[in-house]
Design a protein around this motif. Structure first.
Motif, PDB file in Angstrom:
ATOM      1  N   ASP A 102       0.826  -1.203   0.000  1.00 40.09           N
ATOM      2  CA  ASP A 102       0.000   0.000   0.000  1.00 40.09           C
ATOM      3  C   ASP A 102       0.863   1.258   0.000  1.00 40.09           C
ATOM      4  OD1 ASP A 102      -2.502   1.392   0.073  1.00 40.09           O
ATOM      5  OD2 ASP A 102      -2.206   1.743   2.217  1.00 40.09           O
ATOM      6  N   PHE A 103       1.829   1.307   0.922  1.00 39.29           N
ATOM      7  CA  PHE A 103       2.697   2.485   1.017  1.00 39.29           C
ATOM      8  C   PHE A 103       3.616   2.602  -0.201  1.00 39.29           C
ATOM      9  CE2 PHE A 103       1.337   2.614   5.434  1.00 39.29           C
ATOM     10  CZ  PHE A 103       1.315   3.975   5.694  1.00 39.29           C
ATOM     11  N   ALA A 104       4.095   1.461  -0.704  1.00 39.39           N
ATOM     12  CA  ALA A 104       4.970   1.487  -1.887  1.00 39.39           C
ATOM     13  C   ALA A 104       4.238   2.081  -3.085  1.00 39.39           C
ATOM     14  CB  ALA A 104       5.467   0.073  -2.207  1.00 39.39           C
ATOM     15  N   ALA A 105       2.952   1.730  -3.233  1.00 35.53           N
ATOM     16  CA  ALA A 105       2.154   2.255  -4.345  1.00 35.53           C
ATOM     17  C   ALA A 105       1.800   3.730  -4.123  1.00 35.53           C
ATOM     18  CB  ALA A 105       0.883   1.431  -4.507  1.00 35.53           C
ATOM     19  N   MET A 106       1.453   4.078  -2.879  1.00 31.97           N
ATOM     20  CA  MET A 106       1.038   5.447  -2.553  1.00 31.97           C
ATOM     21  C   MET A 106       2.164   6.451  -2.791  1.00 31.97           C
ATOM     22  SD  MET A 106      -0.559   6.878   1.066  1.00 31.97           S
ATOM     23  CE  MET A 106      -0.582   5.212   1.677  1.00 31.97           C
TER      24      MET A 106
END
Length: 213
Positions: free
Chosen positions: A144-148
């Motif tokens: 999630d954080f990698a994509a965000m």
């Protein structure tokens, strides 16, 4: 004479704990560590908001995250102020928000102008300003954080040099938080308690200088 310092930032100032997605204990947040380092005679106001940006709208949160709209309210609410410390830019790295260090530096320029031009509710000299470059983002396995924050690791590494030039031009103090702290690989963005405290301690000498303390 008591000096008042406003620490204005995002989740790194709020104290987001990446390990348990909760909030760091009060004593582990960097404004508290800074207050302890500066000692008596300083009133520390911590205004951190998760997701806050320098100058960009993000309607995914149920609050106003755009600092250009919310900073003047904070300046008014906590006046008179002797020092305003701004640590923002990490959330600007989100592609959906801005996505570049250059954009963040433009947003930060606007915030410094807002402090300089503020119509204070009491008679006071413009406060000193201190620009803090947040620690660069790091790689994370959290999907999630990698994509965000896609592309944020590379872009955030440029924040310190942009901010240092801006602070120099605008007559503000500067501190690179990446010189004393690094983000947790748990989510690539936030700080564990040790690194959060390190920022507060690291800021102490430059804050002391700006306060004439």
């Amino acid at each position: 004479m008591m000096k008042t310092v406003l620490c204005y930032g995002d989740s790194l100032t709020w104290g987001y704990d990446p390990e348990n997605r909760a909030r760091h204990a009060l004593e582990d947040r960097w404004p508290t560590a800074l207050a302890a380092s500066l000692g008596e005679g300083v009133h520390m106001v911590a205004d951190g908001l998760n997701g806050r940006t320098t100058a960009f709208d993000d309607f995914t949160g149920d609050c106003d995250r755009n600092a250009t709209r919310t900073l003047p309210t904070a300046l008014h609410a906590h006046a008179p102020l002797d020092l305003v410390i701004i640590m923002l830019g990490s959330n600007d790295m989100k592609p959906a928000v801005a996505g570049t260090a250059h954009a963040a530096s433009k947003g930060l320029r606007r915030l410094l102008q807002l402090v300089r031009l503020h119509a204070w509710p009491v008679e006071q000299d413009p406060p000193q300003t201190l620009v803090v470059a947040p620690p660069p983002l790091v790689e994370t396995a959290d999907p999630d954080f990698a994509a965000m924050f896609e592309g944020g690791v590379e872009q955030s590494a440029m924040l310190a040099s942009f901010y240092a030039d801006l602070a120099d031009e605008m007559g503000a103090g500067f501190f690179d938080a990446g010189s004393v702290a690094q983000c947790s690989s748990v989510d690539g963005v936030h700080l564990d308690a040790k690194n959060t405290r390190a920022i507060g301690r690291g800021l102490s000498p430059v804050a002391r200088l700006l306060l004439g303390h």
